[in-house]
Design an enzyme around this catalytic site. Structure first.
Site, PDB file in Angstrom:
ATOM      1  N   THR A  23       0.825  -1.286  -0.105  1.00 35.53           N
ATOM      2  CA  THR A  23       0.018   0.029   0.132  1.00 35.53           C
ATOM      3  C   THR A  23       1.021   1.341  -0.074  1.00 35.53           C
ATOM      4  O   THR A  23       0.228   2.365   0.014  1.00 35.53           O
ATOM      5  CB  THR A  23      -0.735  -0.007   1.149  1.00 35.53           C
ATOM      6  OG1 THR A  23      -0.097   0.084   2.411  1.00 35.53           O
ATOM      7  CG2 THR A  23      -1.796  -1.105   1.180  1.00 35.53           C
ATOM      8  N   LYS A  24       2.379   1.138   0.136  1.00 32.48           N
ATOM      9  CA  LYS A  24       3.120   2.396  -0.017  1.00 32.48           C
ATOM     10  C   LYS A  24       3.137   2.930  -1.229  1.00 32.48           C
ATOM     11  O   LYS A  24       2.616   2.685  -2.116  1.00 32.48           O
ATOM     12  CB  LYS A  24       4.395   1.954   0.644  1.00 32.48           C
ATOM     13  CG  LYS A  24       4.133   1.364   2.017  1.00 32.48           C
ATOM     14  CD  LYS A  24       3.733   2.518   3.167  1.00 32.48           C
ATOM     15  CE  LYS A  24       3.657   1.871   4.639  1.00 32.48           C
ATOM     16  NZ  LYS A  24       2.876   1.061   4.879  1.00 32.48           N
ATOM     17  N   ASN A  25       3.705   4.207  -1.050  1.00 34.13           N
ATOM     18  CA  ASN A  25       3.899   4.911  -2.376  1.00 34.13           C
ATOM     19  C   ASN A  25       4.766   4.419  -3.704  1.00 34.13           C
ATOM     20  O   ASN A  25       4.450   4.507  -4.732  1.00 34.13           O
ATOM     21  CB  ASN A  25       4.531   6.512  -2.084  1.00 34.13           C
ATOM     22  CG  ASN A  25       3.793   7.159  -1.204  1.00 34.13           C
ATOM     23  OD1 ASN A  25       2.649   6.826  -0.738  1.00 34.13           O
ATOM     24  ND2 ASN A  25       4.240   8.416  -0.807  1.00 34.13           N
TER      25      ASN A  25
END
Length: 391
Positions: free
Chosen positions: A188-190
């Protein structure tokens, strides 16, 4: 017009953008049969060093591992205390516990959601060995004040940058202020590698030690022992951990990192669209950023105050779900959880800002993968729910 999407088009919160380049790089790893730690991990580390303009980067299998190894490398252990925030994922706290140290919580600022630097000094004791700030939602902490206290009391600074890969404070990248910066590449990170993390540091000897600790305590470059240069013996020099990153993960990260600025610009645009669309609604939006901060735009958090919105946060979450919009809670404050209450005697009301934020906060989709239709559906769903509550 109804805002309810079809079930098959459920908008998954934090779904990442994966390009054909990532897919082909992973296939290359499979075809060459180099799946574990190898040349792609080394390349990803080199690329990350260049991105952060720092001399040392060590890829690991999670940000949790990065935090744990940083604490160990800083010689923090039993009898030591580490000051951190009550508004974070449990991994931040667990890493301190796994190192054998004791976490000490300082409440957050109610506008920034970050560790309140004005409250830190009163929690410093002779046992305090480090400050572990978390750049919550991609908003940098007030690092000048934190570094001043660290210098005054001779404390280590370990930055939790899980949300803040692109963030900068006064034109300096987050993760480069303290002794260590720890990053997450969770799905879910950038930018993502599926699971994965990175540690950056200015210290050559500490970087060398972390690299050894991350792979069972085996001597440097032990992953090369099966290379075409012939078998190389390794020596175990410390009791290490199994924290290494795989080439399959790094294969994704190499191409994700190339798009980091493109992804950032897309999330910035979505952020601005949300701010404009929600400006007249009975919800609390993220506070404006001062001009000396470059945010990472990782989480778009809104606060749902039942007195203002006529609906509580959990019912709002359920209503979004019925509209087939995924969302997240980031986070219930750490003292809300039974384990920490039993182990440390923490009470949520002792950290009132973190408690209130944790009970009211909700994160809306902010992925670079979002289409214009996705964004419009999120906006329409939020407005529809609040309108129905008003009636």
């Amino acid at each position: 017009m109804s805002s309810i999407r079809s079930k098959k088009n459920f908008l998954v919160f934090g779904s990442p953008y994966i390009g054909e380049e990532e897919i082909q790089e992973v296939i290359h790893s499979l075809r060459t049969c180099w799946l574990g730690t190898g040349p792609k991990v080394a390349q990803f580390e080199e690329n990350f060093k260049q991105f952060k303009k720092i001399p040392y980067a060590i890829a690991v299998n999670s940000c949790t591992a990065a935090l744990h190894l940083s604490l160990i490398a800083a010689d923090i252990g039993p009898g030591d205390e580490v000051i951190t925030t009550p508004l974070t994922f449990c991994a931040t706290i667990n890493a301190i516990i796994h190192a054998g140290a004791t976490p000490v919580l300082v409440d957050v600022d109610k506008k920034t959601f970050n560790l309140n630097p004005d409250l830190i000094e009163e929690k410093i004791t002779p046992k305090t060995k480090a400050i572990l700030p978390v750049h919550f939602a991609g908003r940098p902490c007030e690092m000048d004040k934190i570094l001043s206290l660290a210098k005054k009391y001779n404390l280590k600074v370990i930055e939790d940058c899980a949300h803040a890969i692109e963030a900068e404070y006064k034109n300096k990248p987050c993760g480069t202020f303290g002794d260590f910066g720890c990053f997450s590449f969770y799905v879910t990170k950038n930018i993502i590698t599926g699971e994965g993390g990175m540690i950056i540091t200015h210290h050559s000897q500490l970087a060398k030690r972390i690299k050894i600790l991350a792979l069972h305590g085996m001597s440097a470059d032990a992953w090369r022992r099966f290379s075409d240069e012939g078998y190389k013996h390794y020596m175990v020099v410390e009791c290490g951990y199994k924290y290494n990153m795989m080439d399959i993960q790094a294969a994704i990260g190499i191409h994700q990192l190339k798009r980091v600025n493109i992804f950032w610009k897309k999330r910035k645009k979505i952020w601005e669209i949300y701010l404009d669309a929600f400006s007249d609604l009975p919800i609390t939006l993220p506070s404006p950023f001062p001009d000396y901060i470059k945010p990472a735009y990782h989480l778009f958090t809104i606060l749902i105050d039942e007195k203002k919105a006529n609906i509580n946060r959990d019912n709002f979450l359920n209503a979004l779900n019925k509209h087939n919009i995924g969302s997240g809670v980031h986070y219930l404050s750490i003292p809300e959880h039974p384990f920490y209450q039993q182990k440390f005697g923490w009470k949520p009301e002792d950290y009132p800002n973190a408690m209130t934020i944790g009970r009211q906060t909700l994160s809306l989709p902010l992925s670079a993968k979002l289409t214009d239709k996705d964004i419009n559906d999120v906006i329409l769903a939020v407005k529809t729910i609040l309108k129905e509550c008003k009636c």
